[in-house]
Design a protein around this motif. Structure first.
Motif, mmCIF file in Angstrom:
data_model
loop_
_atom_site.group_PDB
_atom_site.id
_atom_site.type_symbol
_atom_site.label_atom_id
_atom_site.label_comp_id
_atom_site.label_asym_id
_atom_site.label_seq_id
_atom_site.Cartn_x
_atom_site.Cartn_y
_atom_site.Cartn_z
ATOM 1 N N ALA A 155 0.839 -1.192 0.000
ATOM 2 C CA ALA A 155 0.000 0.000 0.000
ATOM 3 C C ALA A 155 0.879 1.248 0.000
ATOM 4 C CB ALA A 155 -0.902 0.004 1.229
ATOM 5 N N ALA A 156 0.449 2.247 -0.705
ATOM 6 C CA ALA A 156 1.226 3.485 -0.776
ATOM 7 C C ALA A 156 1.424 4.083 0.609
ATOM 8 C CB ALA A 156 0.514 4.489 -1.687
ATOM 9 N N THR A 157 0.494 3.821 1.473
ATOM 10 C CA THR A 157 0.584 4.385 2.819
ATOM 11 C C THR A 157 1.703 3.752 3.622
ATOM 12 O OG1 THR A 157 -1.101 2.787 3.366
ATOM 13 C CG2 THR A 157 -1.809 5.065 3.123
ATOM 14 N N ALA A 158 2.170 2.587 3.184
ATOM 15 C CA ALA A 158 3.164 1.906 3.992
ATOM 16 C C ALA A 158 4.538 2.530 3.843
ATOM 17 C CB ALA A 158 3.232 0.437 3.597
ATOM 18 N N ASP A 159 4.803 3.123 2.693
ATOM 19 C CA ASP A 159 6.146 3.636 2.470
ATOM 20 C C ASP A 159 6.227 5.120 2.787
ATOM 21 O OD1 ASP A 159 8.550 3.241 -0.228
ATOM 22 O OD2 ASP A 159 8.678 4.129 1.765
ATOM 23 N N THR A 160 6.749 5.423 3.953
ATOM 24 C CA THR A 160 6.885 6.826 4.320
ATOM 25 C C THR A 160 8.342 7.115 4.631
ATOM 26 O OG1 THR A 160 6.262 6.158 6.540
ATOM 27 C CG2 THR A 160 4.560 7.177 5.178
ATOM 28 N N GLY A 161 9.200 6.719 3.706
ATOM 29 C CA GLY A 161 10.603 7.081 3.831
ATOM 30 C C GLY A 161 11.311 6.380 4.966
ATOM 31 N N GLY A 162 11.088 5.113 5.131
ATOM 32 C CA GLY A 162 11.848 4.355 6.109
ATOM 33 C C GLY A 162 11.210 4.291 7.473
ATOM 34 N N THR A 163 10.268 5.139 7.771
ATOM 35 C CA THR A 163 9.604 5.099 9.063
ATOM 36 C C THR A 163 8.550 4.004 9.049
ATOM 37 O OG1 THR A 163 8.163 6.821 8.239
ATOM 38 C CG2 THR A 163 9.984 7.507 9.644
ATOM 39 N N PRO A 164 8.121 3.565 10.233
ATOM 40 C CA PRO A 164 7.134 2.485 10.261
ATOM 41 C C PRO A 164 5.881 2.848 9.487
ATOM 42 C CG PRO A 164 7.926 2.993 12.465
ATOM 43 C CD PRO A 164 8.471 4.034 11.559
ATOM 44 N N PRO A 165 5.196 1.843 8.988
ATOM 45 C CA PRO A 165 3.986 2.123 8.223
ATOM 46 C C PRO A 165 2.972 2.890 9.051
ATOM 47 C CG PRO A 165 4.224 -0.216 8.708
ATOM 48 C CD PRO A 165 5.494 0.430 9.078
ATOM 49 N N THR A 166 2.354 3.831 8.450
ATOM 50 C CA THR A 166 1.383 4.627 9.180
ATOM 51 C C THR A 166 -0.012 4.267 8.726
ATOM 52 O OG1 THR A 166 1.729 6.329 7.543
ATOM 53 C CG2 THR A 166 2.883 6.575 9.623
ATOM 54 N N ALA A 167 -0.917 4.362 9.651
ATOM 55 C CA ALA A 167 -2.261 3.904 9.365
ATOM 56 C C ALA A 167 -3.125 4.989 8.750
ATOM 57 C CB ALA A 167 -2.910 3.401 10.645
ATOM 58 N N GLN A 168 -2.780 6.230 9.031
ATOM 59 C CA GLN A 168 -3.669 7.297 8.601
ATOM 60 C C GLN A 168 -2.900 8.447 8.001
ATOM 61 O OE1 GLN A 168 -6.670 8.683 11.191
ATOM 62 N NE2 GLN A 168 -6.827 6.704 12.211
ATOM 63 N N ASP A 169 -3.630 9.399 7.506
ATOM 64 C CA ASP A 169 -3.087 10.616 6.942
ATOM 65 C C ASP A 169 -1.970 11.166 7.820
ATOM 66 O OD1 ASP A 169 -2.561 13.080 5.968
ATOM 67 O OD2 ASP A 169 -4.426 13.984 6.670
ATOM 68 N N SER A 170 -0.730 11.065 7.338
ATOM 69 C CA SER A 170 0.365 11.587 8.147
ATOM 70 C C SER A 170 1.137 12.640 7.365
ATOM 71 C CB SER A 170 1.300 10.452 8.577
ATOM 72 O OG SER A 170 1.871 9.856 7.434
ATOM 73 N N SER A 171 0.420 13.502 6.649
ATOM 74 C CA SER A 171 1.076 14.595 5.956
ATOM 75 C C SER A 171 1.698 15.518 6.993
ATOM 76 C CB SER A 171 0.068 15.365 5.116
ATOM 77 O OG SER A 171 -0.849 16.014 5.971
ATOM 78 N N TYR A 172 2.654 16.340 6.555
ATOM 79 C CA TYR A 172 3.301 17.262 7.491
ATOM 80 C C TYR A 172 2.272 18.195 8.116
ATOM 81 C CZ TYR A 172 7.376 15.523 5.036
ATOM 82 O OH TYR A 172 8.325 14.701 4.488
ATOM 83 N N GLY A 173 1.297 18.578 7.320
ATOM 84 C CA GLY A 173 0.236 19.448 7.845
ATOM 85 C C GLY A 173 -0.533 18.771 8.956
ATOM 86 N N ALA A 174 -0.833 17.481 8.789
ATOM 87 C CA ALA A 174 -1.586 16.754 9.819
ATOM 88 C C ALA A 174 -0.755 16.618 11.088
ATOM 89 C CB ALA A 174 -1.989 15.385 9.291
ATOM 90 N N ILE A 175 0.565 16.373 10.922
ATOM 91 C CA ILE A 175 1.445 16.272 12.093
ATOM 92 C C ILE A 175 1.484 17.609 12.826
ATOM 93 C CG2 ILE A 175 3.814 15.874 12.866
ATOM 94 C CD1 ILE A 175 4.157 14.019 10.442
#
Lengths: 174, 238
Positions: free
Chosen positions: B50-70
């Motif tokens: 899933a595209a959501t799984a690859d966030t640059g080496g960090t563990p897979p994230t379940a939800q919207d983890s855009s910089y804005g959301a963080i």
């Protein structure tokens, strides 16, 4: 050059501020009140009171406040705030990255163990440094201190304690 | 903004057993991997991930983890963190672990001990490692900016305003009452912290406090002495 001095001072505070907010206060007091004399001890106590009632860590709040007071503008405020965050951010990033390797490291654990009594000692120093004739003006001050000390150990909300002692101050000293 | 996450149930529970598979993606209105560069990396690992799984080496994230959301999540946490680092922990558990499922609880608790022994405010250190776990260095930057922005503007407003009212007799009277209370709030935690130390370490703490207070020695030296003492001990007593 006040801006450079401000940046360097808060960089130092950020880097050597082990043990969280109260332990950092002795360092903040040493640098900001004694060395640079940007504010007085009383003002520092006032900032801590305000910081208790507003969100955010005391170290960052003090940087924002003193940055403004020392330079008289917003940029000083921003500069000091960034300065106090920079060491914490870089050190913490490294620690997070290498945490799996460091986890069982005995040397690392013992170094932190060695710093622990110092961190607690620095909290004590913070309290002693603020305990001056200017902050403790009469026996009522000691009564407020004693009541808040006991209440705090009994886990009464610190914001409530600050507000109540402010009300007490209004009733007694007006 | 709150209405975007109405009564969200915890989504990470299923993956806490350590299977390593990404939690089922629950995209909100924003795509999860919104950052630049993540698409390219996602493409190289194959399409069944899933595209959501690859966030640059960090563990897979379940939800919207855009910089804005963080940023926004930490902004909310920063706004309600009264009284320093420890006040932040329940907020992070609710917002980041249970509601968003961005990091796992075990991981959070382990890194929390690291945050406590690193220099700097604990709230700040916590924001940095949680942000980093979500989206790397930029995630950490978003988290830190979000966490300090509310308090920055509040204290800036106080600093601008307070100078003009601090000589007011009502304000002065209230602060006369609050100053000893502040000293009490600083002193009280020592009682609980000292209980965990042996008597000779309490003595070291007391001597260090006295030296800094009485001789105006910089606390920096005390911290260094403590670190060197611990380091030396670790080499002597193998």
């Amino acid at each position: 050059m006040i801006y450079l001095q401000l940046f360097y001072t808060y960089l130092k505070i950020g880097f050597f501020g082990f043990g969280g907010g109260y332990a950092m206060l002795s360092l903040i007091q040493h640098e900001v009140v004694e060395n640079n004399q940007w504010i007085t001890n009383n003002e520092l106590a006032d900032i801590i009171a305000i910081s208790q009632m507003t969100p955010g860590p005391i170290a960052i709040n003090s940087a924002t406040y003193i940055g403004y007071v020392a330079t008289g503008n917003v940029w000083g405020s921003l500069l000091a705030t960034v300065a106090v965050c920079t060491p914490a951010m870089s050190v913490m990033l490294l620690l997070t990255k290498f945490y799996l390797k460091l986890r069982g490291n005995r040397t690392m654990a013992l170094t932190i163990e060695g710093m622990k009594p110092m961190m607690i000692g620095m909290i004590g120093a913070s309290a002693l440094l603020l305990l001056t004739p200017a902050t403790f003006i009469d026996w009522i001050s000691w009564a407020v201190f004693g009541a808040c000390f006991v209440a705090s150990i009994l886990k009464v909300n610190p914001i409530l304690l600050i507000v109540l002692s402010g009300v007490a101050g209004l009733l007694i000293y007006l | 903004m709150n209405t975007r996450y109405p009564f969200r149930r915890p989504v990470r529970r299923a993956t806490e057993s350590g299977s390593g598979t990404p939690a089922p993606a629950q995209p909100d209105n924003r795509p999860a991997a919104a950052g630049p560069g993540t698409e390219a990396r996602g493409g190289s690992t194959g399409t069944d991930l899933a595209a959501t799984a690859d966030t640059g080496g960090t563990p897979p994230t379940a939800q919207d983890s855009s910089y804005g959301a963080i940023f926004w999540t930490f902004f909310k946490i920063g706004l309600f963190t009264f009284g320093g680092g420890y006040a932040m922990i329940p907020l992070i558990e609710r917002e980041i672990i249970d509601r968003r499922g961005w990091i796992e609880k075990q991981n959070f608790l382990e890194l929390l001990t690291v945050a406590q022994s690193a220099p700097g405010p604990i709230a700040l250190n916590t924001s940095v490692f949680v942000g980093y776990k979500i989206r790397g260095v930029r995630g950490a930057t978003s988290a830190i900016l979000g966490a300090i922005t509310p308090s920055f503007f509040i204290i800036l407003a106080v600093a601008m305003f307070f100078a003009s009212i601090k000589d007011n007799r009502y304000v002065e009277a209230a602060f006369k009452g609050m100053r000893p209370a502040v000293v009490a709030l600083i002193a009280a935690p020592i009682y609980n912290l000292a209980k965990g130390l042996g008597w000779w370490r309490i003595l070291i703490a007391a001597v260090a406090a006295f030296i800094v207070w009485y001789f105006s020695v910089s606390p920096i030296y005390m911290i260094i002495i403590g670190a060197v003492a611990g380091l030396t001990y670790s080499f002597i007593r193998k």
